[in-house]
Design a protein around this motif. Structure first.
Motif, PDB file in Angstrom:
ATOM      1  N   LEU A 123      -2.879  14.926  -2.684  1.00 16.73           N
ATOM      2  CA  LEU A 123      -2.816  16.356  -3.009  1.00 16.73           C
ATOM      3  C   LEU A 123      -3.942  16.751  -3.961  1.00 16.73           C
ATOM      4  O   LEU A 123      -4.383  17.889  -3.958  1.00 16.73           O
ATOM      5  N   TRP A 124      -4.373  15.804  -4.783  1.00 15.13           N
ATOM      6  CA  TRP A 124      -5.448  16.088  -5.732  1.00 15.13           C
ATOM      7  C   TRP A 124      -6.695  15.272  -5.350  1.00 15.13           C
ATOM      8  O   TRP A 124      -7.317  14.635  -6.175  1.00 15.13           O
ATOM      9  N   GLU A 125      -7.004  15.292  -4.071  1.00 19.27           N
ATOM     10  CA  GLU A 125      -8.096  14.459  -3.540  1.00 19.27           C
ATOM     11  C   GLU A 125      -9.419  14.672  -4.255  1.00 19.27           C
ATOM     12  O   GLU A 125     -10.169  13.706  -4.463  1.00 19.27           O
ATOM     13  N   PRO A 126      -9.767  15.890  -4.684  1.00 23.45           N
ATOM     14  CA  PRO A 126     -11.048  16.041  -5.385  1.00 23.45           C
ATOM     15  C   PRO A 126     -11.151  15.201  -6.650  1.00 23.45           C
ATOM     16  O   PRO A 126     -12.256  14.878  -7.104  1.00 23.45           O
ATOM     17  N   PHE A 127      -9.989  14.811  -7.248  1.00 22.51           N
ATOM     18  CA  PHE A 127     -10.010  14.043  -8.482  1.00 22.51           C
ATOM     19  C   PHE A 127      -9.788  12.547  -8.244  1.00 22.51           C
ATOM     20  O   PHE A 127      -9.837  11.765  -9.193  1.00 22.51           O
ATOM     21  N   SER A 128      -9.508  12.138  -7.015  1.00 24.76           N
ATOM     22  CA  SER A 128      -9.170  10.736  -6.739  1.00 24.76           C
ATOM     23  C   SER A 128     -10.374   9.826  -6.948  1.00 24.76           C
ATOM     24  O   SER A 128     -11.496  10.125  -6.509  1.00 24.76           O
ATOM     25  N   LEU A 129     -10.123   8.691  -7.611  1.00 17.83           N
ATOM     26  CA  LEU A 129     -11.169   7.699  -7.830  1.00 17.83           C
ATOM     27  C   LEU A 129     -11.119   6.560  -6.819  1.00 17.83           C
ATOM     28  O   LEU A 129     -11.976   5.662  -6.852  1.00 17.83           O
ATOM     29  N   LEU A 130     -10.113   6.586  -5.922  1.00 21.33           N
ATOM     30  CA  LEU A 130      -9.980   5.533  -4.923  1.00 21.33           C
ATOM     31  C   LEU A 130     -10.994   5.731  -3.799  1.00 21.33           C
ATOM     32  O   LEU A 130     -11.267   6.871  -3.392  1.00 21.33           O
ATOM     33  N   PRO A 131     -11.518   4.650  -3.273  1.00 23.18           N
ATOM     34  CA  PRO A 131     -12.527   4.789  -2.196  1.00 23.18           C
ATOM     35  C   PRO A 131     -11.927   5.273  -0.885  1.00 23.18           C
ATOM     36  O   PRO A 131     -12.654   5.812  -0.040  1.00 23.18           O
ATOM     37  N   ALA A 132     -10.612   5.055  -0.686  1.00 19.39           N
ATOM     38  CA  ALA A 132      -9.990   5.482   0.572  1.00 19.39           C
ATOM     39  C   ALA A 132      -8.542   5.870   0.291  1.00 19.39           C
ATOM     40  O   ALA A 132      -7.969   5.526  -0.742  1.00 19.39           O
ATOM     41  N   SER A 133      -7.954   6.605   1.228  1.00 21.47           N
ATOM     42  CA  SER A 133      -6.562   7.018   1.091  1.00 21.47           C
ATOM     43  C   SER A 133      -5.653   5.809   1.159  1.00 21.47           C
ATOM     44  O   SER A 133      -5.935   4.824   1.859  1.00 21.47           O
ATOM     45  N   VAL A 134      -4.536   5.894   0.405  1.00 19.46           N
ATOM     46  CA  VAL A 134      -3.544   4.806   0.402  1.00 19.46           C
ATOM     47  C   VAL A 134      -2.221   5.344   0.922  1.00 19.46           C
ATOM     48  O   VAL A 134      -2.037   6.552   1.115  1.00 19.46           O
ATOM     49  N   SER A 135      -1.291   4.458   1.148  1.00 17.63           N
ATOM     50  CA  SER A 135       0.025   4.851   1.645  1.00 17.63           C
ATOM     51  C   SER A 135       0.734   5.763   0.640  1.00 17.63           C
ATOM     52  O   SER A 135       0.665   5.530  -0.577  1.00 17.63           O
ATOM     53  N   PRO A 136       1.411   6.819   1.137  1.00 17.72           N
ATOM     54  CA  PRO A 136       2.127   7.714   0.216  1.00 17.72           C
ATOM     55  C   PRO A 136       3.229   7.013  -0.558  1.00 17.72           C
ATOM     56  O   PRO A 136       3.679   7.506  -1.605  1.00 17.72           O
ATOM     57  N   TRP A 137       3.705   5.857  -0.073  1.00 21.73           N
ATOM     58  CA  TRP A 137       4.767   5.143  -0.784  1.00 21.73           C
ATOM     59  C   TRP A 137       4.284   4.622  -2.130  1.00 21.73           C
ATOM     60  O   TRP A 137       5.095   4.348  -3.028  1.00 21.73           O
ATOM     61  N   TRP A 138       2.936   4.480  -2.291  1.00 21.99           N
ATOM     62  CA  TRP A 138       2.415   4.049  -3.577  1.00 21.99           C
ATOM     63  C   TRP A 138       2.701   5.082  -4.688  1.00 21.99           C
ATOM     64  O   TRP A 138       2.715   4.730  -5.867  1.00 21.99           O
ATOM     65  N   ALA A 139       2.923   6.320  -4.279  1.00 27.17           N
ATOM     66  CA  ALA A 139       3.225   7.363  -5.278  1.00 27.17           C
ATOM     67  C   ALA A 139       4.516   7.055  -6.040  1.00 27.17           C
ATOM     68  O   ALA A 139       4.692   7.467  -7.190  1.00 27.17           O
ATOM     69  N   LEU A 140       5.432   6.293  -5.373  1.00 27.89           N
ATOM     70  CA  LEU A 140       6.694   5.965  -6.045  1.00 27.89           C
ATOM     71  C   LEU A 140       6.473   5.030  -7.218  1.00 27.89           C
ATOM     72  O   LEU A 140       7.291   4.968  -8.143  1.00 27.89           O
ATOM     73  N   ALA A 141       5.367   4.287  -7.194  1.00 23.96           N
ATOM     74  CA  ALA A 141       5.080   3.381  -8.298  1.00 23.96           C
ATOM     75  C   ALA A 141       4.873   4.134  -9.606  1.00 23.96           C
ATOM     76  O   ALA A 141       5.025   3.558 -10.696  1.00 23.96           O
ATOM     77  N   LEU A 142       4.504   5.410  -9.499  1.00 26.77           N
ATOM     78  CA  LEU A 142       4.342   6.251 -10.688  1.00 26.77           C
ATOM     79  C   LEU A 142       5.496   7.227 -10.866  1.00 26.77           C
ATOM     80  O   LEU A 142       5.918   7.517 -11.988  1.00 26.77           O
ATOM     81  N   ALA A 143       6.039   7.753  -9.743  1.00 26.98           N
ATOM     82  CA  ALA A 143       7.084   8.760  -9.822  1.00 26.98           C
ATOM     83  C   ALA A 143       8.397   8.183 -10.337  1.00 26.98           C
ATOM     84  O   ALA A 143       9.085   8.798 -11.170  1.00 26.98           O
ATOM     85  N   LEU A 144       8.778   6.989  -9.858  1.00 21.21           N
ATOM     86  CA  LEU A 144      10.065   6.413 -10.279  1.00 21.21           C
ATOM     87  C   LEU A 144      10.068   6.046 -11.763  1.00 21.21           C
ATOM     88  O   LEU A 144      11.058   6.327 -12.458  1.00 21.21           O
ATOM     89  N   PRO A 145       9.017   5.426 -12.315  1.00 23.36           N
ATOM     90  CA  PRO A 145       8.996   5.229 -13.776  1.00 23.36           C
ATOM     91  C   PRO A 145       9.067   6.557 -14.539  1.00 23.36           C
ATOM     92  O   PRO A 145       9.695   6.627 -15.608  1.00 23.36           O
ATOM     93  N   ALA A 146       8.411   7.605 -13.995  1.00 18.91           N
ATOM     94  CA  ALA A 146       8.486   8.915 -14.653  1.00 18.91           C
ATOM     95  C   ALA A 146       9.920   9.433 -14.662  1.00 18.91           C
ATOM     96  O   ALA A 146      10.403   9.985 -15.662  1.00 18.91           O
ATOM     97  N   CYS A 147      10.634   9.250 -13.549  1.00 20.39           N
ATOM     98  CA  CYS A 147      12.049   9.667 -13.491  1.00 20.39           C
ATOM     99  C   CYS A 147      12.890   8.869 -14.482  1.00 20.39           C
ATOM    100  O   CYS A 147      13.801   9.408 -15.125  1.00 20.39           O
ATOM    101  N   ALA A 148      12.604   7.567 -14.617  1.00 16.09           N
ATOM    102  CA  ALA A 148      13.335   6.749 -15.589  1.00 16.09           C
ATOM    103  C   ALA A 148      13.076   7.238 -17.010  1.00 16.09           C
ATOM    104  O   ALA A 148      13.994   7.302 -17.848  1.00 16.09           O
ATOM    105  N   LEU A 149      11.829   7.588 -17.315  1.00 13.03           N
ATOM    106  CA  LEU A 149      11.531   8.134 -18.644  1.00 13.03           C
ATOM    107  C   LEU A 149      12.257   9.445 -18.893  1.00 13.03           C
ATOM    108  O   LEU A 149      12.642   9.749 -20.032  1.00 13.03           O
ATOM    109  N   ALA A 150      12.461  10.232 -17.831  1.00 13.95           N
ATOM    110  CA  ALA A 150      13.118  11.534 -17.979  1.00 13.95           C
ATOM    111  C   ALA A 150      14.560  11.413 -18.441  1.00 13.95           C
ATOM    112  O   ALA A 150      15.150  12.397 -18.912  1.00 13.95           O
ATOM    113  N   LEU A 151      15.145  10.221 -18.320  1.00 13.64           N
ATOM    114  CA  LEU A 151      16.508  10.030 -18.826  1.00 13.64           C
ATOM    115  C   LEU A 151      16.593  10.253 -20.334  1.00 13.64           C
ATOM    116  O   LEU A 151      17.644  10.620 -20.851  1.00 13.64           O
ATOM    117  N   GLY A 152      15.503  10.045 -21.041  1.00 16.71           N
ATOM    118  CA  GLY A 152      15.502  10.228 -22.499  1.00 16.71           C
ATOM    119  C   GLY A 152      14.808  11.483 -22.953  1.00 16.71           C
ATOM    120  O   GLY A 152      14.434  11.592 -24.125  1.00 16.71           O
TER     121      GLY A 152
END
Length: 398
Positions: A40-69
């Motif tokens: 969604l923010w492709e102009p800012f991406s530093l990755l050389p190629a697109s990755v699987s959307p499931w990788w987004a959960l690696a950041l989203a789920l920890p963020a949800c866990a932090l939201a508990l506090g």
């Protein structure tokens, strides 16, 4: 039935939203990944190629866990989630961390004080400027696109911040109105209690002044007739006096009952200066030897006039009770801007009926009345008798 279900769910949600909101956001992140939301923010991406959307959960789920506090440590959680969002912005470009960041920002702005909100607003402004500059210098986009990116992010986060502050201020205003309503209710209750107390004191004074004296006079005159040998003429005169006192007490009670039912008037007839001679005559009929020295028409305010007359009446009543047959001198004189009344008794014998009269409140009520009018009051034994004296300002009005 539908309203009851809604009310039950709303209550349940309010109790469990501390974990229900993060769970819902985690579920949303999974759904977005399953639908293929990425880059969604492709102009800012530093990755050389697109990755699987499931990788987004690696950041989203920890963020949800932090939201508990987020309610216990809102600023710390906001800082940690912001870091995860920046990493997501520069890599996968998912939507989960953005949703969590907006939720945590809302909570932080809602719970922050005035100073904390100013800090958040400054940080949001600086972040928007940094995002615009990064888009312009590093994302290889044109100036209009960079401006559009800055405006979009500013609008999204600014609206979230504004909504939180508006809701918080609405809650604060509601709490302020609630507190003011409670204070007003407490003040009204205090006024009501004070009004009831004042009304009770007024009723007690009037009952004492109007009724108690007549009833005691009836008992004393009946006692005088019973303590001597039968004499038709004297006994008839005593019965006549008892009847007169009974009628006076009855009239006073009827007047008080009428006022209590209808309101808007004095509980009993207000004594006037013209009643002074009647008080003296009544005392003489009860066996006192009374000498009166008083002006015919002093220039008194209503409050001072009533106080003087009540001092005289209470003093004569006490003499009838406790010093029957006594010699009583009543002196009333104007002294500049004050008027002084002095009632002094000598000799006399106590009435048997006075022993059953209970604790006397008359002198205490007189003291309270005179003090309230700004005067002075004294009562106590003197040589061969008793004296009551009061001094009041002549200009008192009620």
């Amino acid at each position: 039935m539908h309203e009851q279900v809604d009310g039950g769910f709303g209550a349940w949600y309010r109790r469990h939203r501390w974990w229900a909101d993060p769970f819902a956001m985690a579920l949303l992140a999974v759904v977005m990944a399953a639908l293929g939301f990425r880059a969604l923010w492709e102009p800012f991406s530093l990755l050389p190629a697109s990755v699987s959307p499931w990788w987004a959960l690696a950041l989203a789920l920890p963020a949800c866990a932090l939201a508990l506090g987020k309610r216990r440590r809102p600023m710390a959680v906001l800082a940690a989630v912001s870091v995860l969002f920046v990493v997501d912005l520069l890599t996968v470009g998912g939507i989960g961390t953005l949703v969590v960041l907006l939720d945590v920002l809302w909570t932080a702005a809602f719970l922050a004080g005035a100073r904390g909100r100013r800090v958040l607003l400054a940080v949001l402004g600086a972040a928007t400027v940094v995002l615009f500059a990064a888009a312009l210098m590093f994302a290889d986009v044109s100036l209009p696109v960079a401006i559009l990116i800055g405006v979009q992010f500013g609008a999204i986060f600014g609206t979230d911040y504004w909504w939180a502050v508006a809701v918080s201020q609405a809650h604060e205003l509601a709490e302020l109105h609630r507190q003011r309503a409670e204070d007003a209710a407490a003040a009204a209750e205090r006024d009501r209690v004070e009004a009831v107390r004042a009304e009770r004191e007024s009723m007690a004074r009037e009952l004492h002044d109007v009724v108690a004296g007549h009833v005691m006079a009836m008992a004393i005159r009946a006692e005088a007739a019973l303590s001597t040998d039968p004499d038709p003429a004297r006994d008839r005169a005593a019965l006549q006096a008892v009847r007169d006192a009974g009628l006076d007490a009855h009239a006073g009670l009827r007047s008080m009952i009428s006022v209590l039912r209808r309101g808007g008037e004095h509980l009993a007839a207000i004594p006037r200066w013209g009643d002074l001679d009647g008080m003296v005559s009544e005392a003489k009929r009860a066996g006192l030897v009374v000498r009166l020295d008083a002006p015919q028409a002093p220039g008194l305010g209503a409050g001072a006039e009533q106080a003087v007359l009540r001092i005289v009446r209470e003093s004569l009543t006490n003499c009838i009770r406790h010093a029957r047959g006594a010699e009583v001198d009543i002196d009333i004189h104007e002294l500049g801007s004050e008027i002084r009344v002095r009632v002094r008794s000598r000799g006399g014998v106590a009435s048997e009926a006075a022993r059953h009269s209970g604790e006397g409140w008359g002198l205490q009520m007189l003291r309270e009345r005179v003090d309230a009018l700004g005067g002075s009051f004294a009562a106590g034994p003197v040589t061969d008798g008793w004296a009551v004296e009061g001094t009041l300002p002549t200009e008192v009005r009620v």
